[in-house]
Design a protein around this motif. Structure first.
Motif, PDB file in Angstrom:
ATOM      1  N   ALA A 217     -17.075 -51.752  -3.436  1.00 18.38           N
ATOM      2  CA  ALA A 217     -16.978 -50.448  -3.904  1.00 18.38           C
ATOM      3  C   ALA A 217     -17.601 -49.602  -2.981  1.00 18.38           C
ATOM      4  CB  ALA A 217     -17.619 -50.231  -5.425  1.00 18.38           C
TER       5      ALA A 217
ATOM      6  N   VAL B 129     -12.513 -47.940  -1.852  1.00 22.14           N
ATOM      7  CA  VAL B 129     -12.940 -49.257  -1.918  1.00 22.14           C
ATOM      8  C   VAL B 129     -12.840 -49.424  -0.439  1.00 22.14           C
ATOM      9  CG1 VAL B 129     -11.869 -51.525  -1.982  1.00 22.14           C
ATOM     10  CG2 VAL B 129     -11.580 -49.849  -3.911  1.00 22.14           C
TER      11      VAL B 129
ATOM     12  N   THR C 219      -9.818 -49.400  -8.473  1.00 24.02           N
ATOM     13  CA  THR C 219     -11.211 -50.132  -8.372  1.00 24.02           C
ATOM     14  C   THR C 219     -11.016 -51.165  -7.425  1.00 24.02           C
ATOM     15  OG1 THR C 219     -10.320 -51.552 -10.122  1.00 24.02           O
ATOM     16  CG2 THR C 219     -11.268 -49.503 -10.947  1.00 24.02           C
TER      17      THR C 219
END
Lengths: 776, 323
Positions: free
Chosen positions: A300, A349, A362
């Motif tokens: 992340a 990401v 995500t």
């Protein structure tokens, strides 16, 4: 004739109504003119051939030859249609190769690149021709609608957001309905009773559904998996950034892509491509179908980003980026990032595989990238740019695993390896860094005699790369980066190709008094670029620049500075200045002795006008609910069925008023068609009476059936039939029809279409042989 | 749908009855050859002439006489020989001692049906005299024009076997004949029947007239109104044109041939009681109306190719109209 033109016009109308459906395929409207012009040309030719009484075969041949001649013109390569010769054929073949690659690798909406436009224009041309022949020549408007439906349904696979679905559906439905209706009253096969049209309508609807379900699975390059997976179509090889750099030839006008505020000139990198499949560098390994980064390598972006490769000696700085006109899932940034700042980072990401930052939903759902980079987005990237010294790199030791992992090639390149070794020997290069610099200098320097040019054929085919390096020596960034990376790998040096943007031009200089401490750079589409990175364990991926760009906007590292910040134009200007200073012996000019390389302030904009038109124009379709598509399909099917039923009803109304003659003639048409379908059709030279007599001899019908021929001919050539006789005649003909059908074994009936096609081919072959003999 | 003629619609139905009666009558004598009988009738109705190419003894004269007798009209017969003079055919003006004036003695051509036996044995001059009168339907002698009878039909025969000492009709003149037919030997059963029926007696004696000359003339006029639809016209023309481009043909069918085929087709339709011509009429008559008008290429002729085969080939290669 009038009717022919009406039907041809309606086919054209349906084609025009198909345009909105294709808007989702292309990101820009450049495809419309070639596709529509091509379709209209094909229709005009078909009409002309029919007017001159040419048969379908002649029509097809004329159309094919004209297509070959017109394509270069449609694609804007020539000013007018040309006579297709070997040159045109080879050009088109080349472009076709390119087109397949683009089709496989460009996600929709795609730029209107020549390859894709070639396929589109040829496809529209073909559909226009086939639809015309079906609708006009054979009066099978239903079948023509199916063909047009294939054209229309193909882009349905690409999900879109927004509400323009009605503009895609309604015009097409209306136009297709008109075509079916226009065909309806002519095909008065069934006066006086329930027409066959509903069953044709069911067939059309059925084919529509099958096409809509199957087509997406067969067409690669779409973002989402198809409902039904057939072949490779539904698993495109994933987003491949280099394709854009490669294939965006000759973008008509330069567009501003990014605005960057940075303390120094720096390449803005999108991703590093590790795999080479023989023609294209791609993310992931070359044999991997669809690139999916290892979940373990995804991080992340809300935290500090772990380095892709540890770099023990790095220069840290911050860069602010504002996106002007770019849609992408990959984030342009100076390599390699340490931290991203800005609200967008929660959507980003960081992948330590390939070293890219992407806007994915995500970390978990890594296979659903979204276009996060779009107009108006701003972010700040803190970067640690690897800046090792030459001596440090000279002493780097390479372990076998690293070398093995980064020197894979799809095949041997002995000539290239030999050439690379020759360059190393010439330069006396012993260490890896010396070899890499030697090879880079061979490409950009005068030794290699390479020329930068965008107007070159695509780098496709087994020998293309070797030819480029050893013979042609003309190309653009992708050629140089690919060649150098392959040569490095072929000589055992871990290397890859990186894609992104050149630093761009300084559009506003830093003004410390006004609080502006950073220069503002503007990056345009012509700054799209590809270069080489070499891995030095412990020091990271180091950038090398093999492309001798004609506008000197590239930055070439050397022994003194492996992470330079001045581009070639600046370096030359500085060197000239230094030389001039030496001649003038002016010791007062501080620049002559101490050139300021770190605090680069770009005086005047030396970056050329950018004849490079490599560009970045990518976006990926976003997820869209399939329910809506199903709904659209259902509406389409129902609407088509309704149209057809309506046509049938209208038909029946006409039939009730039909004269006895028309009814008998319609019955005859049905009879002959049934016979043809059963494979025992009337031979062209046979009259109806003769055909009936033959069927009688073959015991397929009885005497009463055979006698009806006289009545049929009275209707056809005598002009009238008594009203009372017609129904009886119709019944008799219908009986004969059934009797004929029964007389043919089901197996033969099934095989008939194939046999007829084979017969047509045979006849065409014989005719061709006849022509050949005559010309001899 | 169009018609080429705009005459009052003839009563084909009533004409057809008469024609059928004639046909039956003739066929009763000329046994086993219904097709030839019908063709002869068609030629008569189409105001055409018939060229019969056949060996002696198959019933050529019988056919001519039976036809003539059935319609109660005059028939004459000329046996062509090398020394036959034109005046032997057309007639001659002689001085009559009784009246003291020149009077015209009509030749055998002044009959409704003229049977010219072995026409190829006569010299070209005599042949021409006959062929001219066939075309003009009149004879001009010593400045006087004498109209020939109506209906007027020449049935000429040629023996295709014996060619020695003959003057075969030039190609240019052959197309004065509407049709060329050959009768051929009868089938075994028919021959047996001929033996039994006519073994001793005169076969013609049994024939009674079934129609009058006037009826036949009416029928001829009526036939001109038989309808020819445009597709049929086009088909007919296509057939004739196709002979011109056929690779084995030196000289194809002329526009006169198209006209002849059209007339014959109309007559054929009337004989069958139809008021319209069908493609079948055209197809059925083309092999009789066209072959003798074609000149084949020498190489094709040497190869044994025959004009009938060419026509069959042409018909086989042309799509027939169905509506």
């Amino acid at each position: 004739m009038h009717r022919d033109l009406t039907l041809a016009g309606l086919v054209a109308l349906v084609l025009i109504a198909t345009v909105p459906a294709y808007e989702r395929v292309f990101a820009e409207p450049g495809w419309r003119a070639p596709a529509l012009l091509g379709a209209v040309l094909a229709l005009l030719l078909a009409v002309l051939v029919r007017r001159l009484r040419g048969n379908a075969l002649v029509g097809a041949v004329v159309s094919l030859v004209s297509l070959l001649g017109a394509l270069p013109w449609l694609l804007g390569l020539t000013g007018r249609p040309v006579v297709p010769g070997p040159e045109v054929i080879s050009l088109l073949r080349e472009m076709l190769d390119l087109a397949w690659v683009e089709l496989a690798e460009t996600p929709a909406p795609a730029p209107a690149s020549q390859g894709l436009v070639l396929l589109t224009a040829a496809g529209w041309w073909g559909v226009a021709l086939v639809a015309h022949e079906l609708a006009v020549r054979w009066r099978r408007t239903g079948a023509a609608v199916v063909v047009l439906l294939v054209l229309w349904a193909t882009p349905l696979a690409i999900p879109v957001t927004g509400s323009e679905r009605w503009t895609q559906l309604v015009p097409f439905l209306v136009a297709a309905g008109l075509l079916v209706l226009a065909g309806g009253d002519q095909a008065s096969d069934t006066p006086g009773r329930a027409p066959r049209l509903p069953s044709a309508g069911l067939a059309v609807g059925g084919v529509a559904i099958v096409v809509a379900v199957v087509a997406p699975g067969l067409i690669p390059g779409h973002q989402e998996d198809a409902w039904l997976s057939l072949g490779e179509g539904s698993s495109p090889r994933g987003y491949q950034p280099i394709v854009d750099v490669t294939n965006r030839l000759g973008l008509p006008e330069e567009r501003e892509v990014l605005r960057v505020r940075s303390p120094q000139r720096t390449y803005l990198r999108l991703a590093g491509l590790d795999g080479f499949d023989g023609s294209t560098w791609r993310l992931g390994t070359a044999d991997e179908g669809n690139f999916r980064p290892d979940p373990g390598s995804l991080h992340a972006a809300t935290d500090l980003l772990p380095p892709e490769e540890p770099a023990s000696n790095a220069r840290s700085f911050d860069v602010d980026v504002e996106v002007l006109e770019l849609e992408n899932i990959y984030v342009p940034l100076p390599y390699q990032p340490v931290e991203v700042l800005g609200p967008l980072r929660s959507e980003m990401v960081w992948s330590t595989e390939g070293g890219f930052l992407a806007t994915w939903d995500t970390v978990e759902s890594s296979d659903s990238p979204t276009i996060g980079i779009r107009q108006g987005v701003e972010y700040r990237v803190r970067t640690a740019r690897p800046d090792p010294t030459f001596d440090e790199l000279t002493s780097v030791e390479f372990d076998d695993a690293t070398v093995a992992a980064n020197t894979e090639l799809p095949r041997e390149y002995p000539e290239l390896a030999e050439q690379a070794e020759a360059v190393y020997t010439e330069a006396g290069a012993g260490s890896v860094v010396e070899q890499a610099l030697a090879l880079q200098d061979w490409f950009v320097g005068p030794d290699g005699d390479f020329t930068y040019d965008l107007d070159v054929p695509a780098l496709r085919g087994d020998d293309a790369l070797t030819d480029f390096v050893l013979e042609d020596r003309t190309g653009y960034c992708e050629y140089f980066a690919t060649a150098m990376a392959v040569m490095l790998r072929a000589t055992g040096i871990p290397a890859r190709v990186a894609v992104g943007f050149l630093p761009g031009e300084v559009t506003r200089e830093a003004d410390p008094l006004a609080g502006e401490t950073l220069d503002e750079y503007t990056v345009t589409t012509s700054d799209a670029h590809a270069w080489v990175e070499v891995l030095f364990p412990g020091y990271g991926w180091i950038t090398f620049e093999p492309t001798p760009r004609s506008d000197d906007t590239h930055i070439v590292p050397d022994e003194q500075d492996l992470a330079p910040t001045e581009n070639e134009a600046e370096r030359r200007a500085r060197e000239r200045e230094e030389q001039g200073d030496e001649l003038d012996l002016d010791p007062l000019d501080p620049d002559a002795q101490v050139p300021d390389v770190d605090q680069e302030t770009d005086p005047g904009d030396l970056a050329g006008l950018g004849d490079g038109s490599d560009a970045e124009q990518d976006s990926a379709g976003t997820g869209s609910s399939r329910t809506e598509l199903w709904l659209a399909l259902a509406v389409l099917t129902i609407a088509l069925a309704a149209t057809v039923v309506l046509a049938g009803w209208w038909q029946r109304r006409i039939d009730v008023r039909a004269s006895g003659r028309d009814r008998v003639l319609a019955a005859q048409r049905r009879l002959l068609r049934t016979a043809a379908r059963a494979g025992i059709g009337r031979r062209p030279s046979e009259t109806t009476v003769e055909a009936l007599a033959r069927w009688r001899r073959e015991d397929r019908i009885d005497d009463r059936h055979a006698r009806v021929g006289g009545l049929v001919q009275a209707a056809a050539f005598g002009g009238e039939v008594e009203e009372g006789v017609a129904p009886e005649a119709e019944r008799t003909i219908a009986e004969a029809e059934r009797s004929l059908r029964r007389s043919v074994p089901p197996r033969d009936r099934l095989l008939t279409p194939g046999r007829r096609a084979a017969g047509t081919l045979r006849r065409a072959g014989r005719r061709a042989a006849g022509w050949r003999d005559r010309t001899r | 749908m169009s018609t080429t003629e705009h005459l009052p619609r003839p009563d084909i139905a009533s004409v057809a009855d008469t024609l059928e009666a004639i046909e039956t009558n003739v066929a009763a004598v000329v046994q086993g050859k219904p097709e030839v009988v019908r063709l002869a009738l068609i030629a008569l109705l189409a105001e055409g002439h018939l060229l019969v190419e056949d060996v002696p003894g198959v019933g050529k004269t019988l056919l001519a006489k039976a036809l003539a007798r059935s319609v109660d009209c005059s028939v004459s017969r000329v046996q062509f020989t090398p020394d036959l003079l034109p005046s032997d055919v057309t007639g001659v003006t002689v001085y009559s001692p009784d009246t003291g004036a020149f009077e015209f003695r009509p030749g055998p051509v002044f009959a409704n049906i003229v049977l010219g036996d072995e026409i190829n044995r006569a010299g070209p001059k005599t042949q021409s005299a006959l062929l001219e009168s066939m075309e003009e339907r009149s004879v001009t002698i010593d400045g006087h024009t004498h109209e020939l009878a109506q209906p007027f039909m020449v049935i000429a025969t040629q023996n295709p076997i014996e060619l020695e000492g003959t003057y075969p009709l030039p190609e240019a003149q052959r197309d004065r004949f509407l049709m060329r037919v050959s009768i051929g030997y009868p089938h075994q059963d028919d021959e047996l029947s001929i033996l039994r029926t006519h073994g001793g007696a005169d076969r013609l004696a049994s024939i009674r007239p079934v129609a009058e000359v006037a009826t036949v003339v009416d029928a001829i006029l009526a036939i001109r109104g038989v309808r020819v639809a445009e597709p049929v016209e086009r088909y007919l023309i296509a057939v004739c044109r196709a002979t011109r481009s056929h690779p084995e043909v030196e000289l194809g069918a002329s526009p006169r041939a198209s006209l002849a085929l059209l007339r014959a087709a109309r007559a054929a339709a009337a004989v069958e009681g139809r008021e319209h011509v069908t493609p079948d009429d055209v197809k059925g008559l083309a092999p009789h109306v066209l072959p003798h008008r074609l000149i084949l290429r020498p190489d094709a002729e040497l190869a044994g190719q025959d004009a009938r085969a060419v026509i069959a080939d042409v018909l086989d290669g042309l799509p027939a109209p169905t509506e």
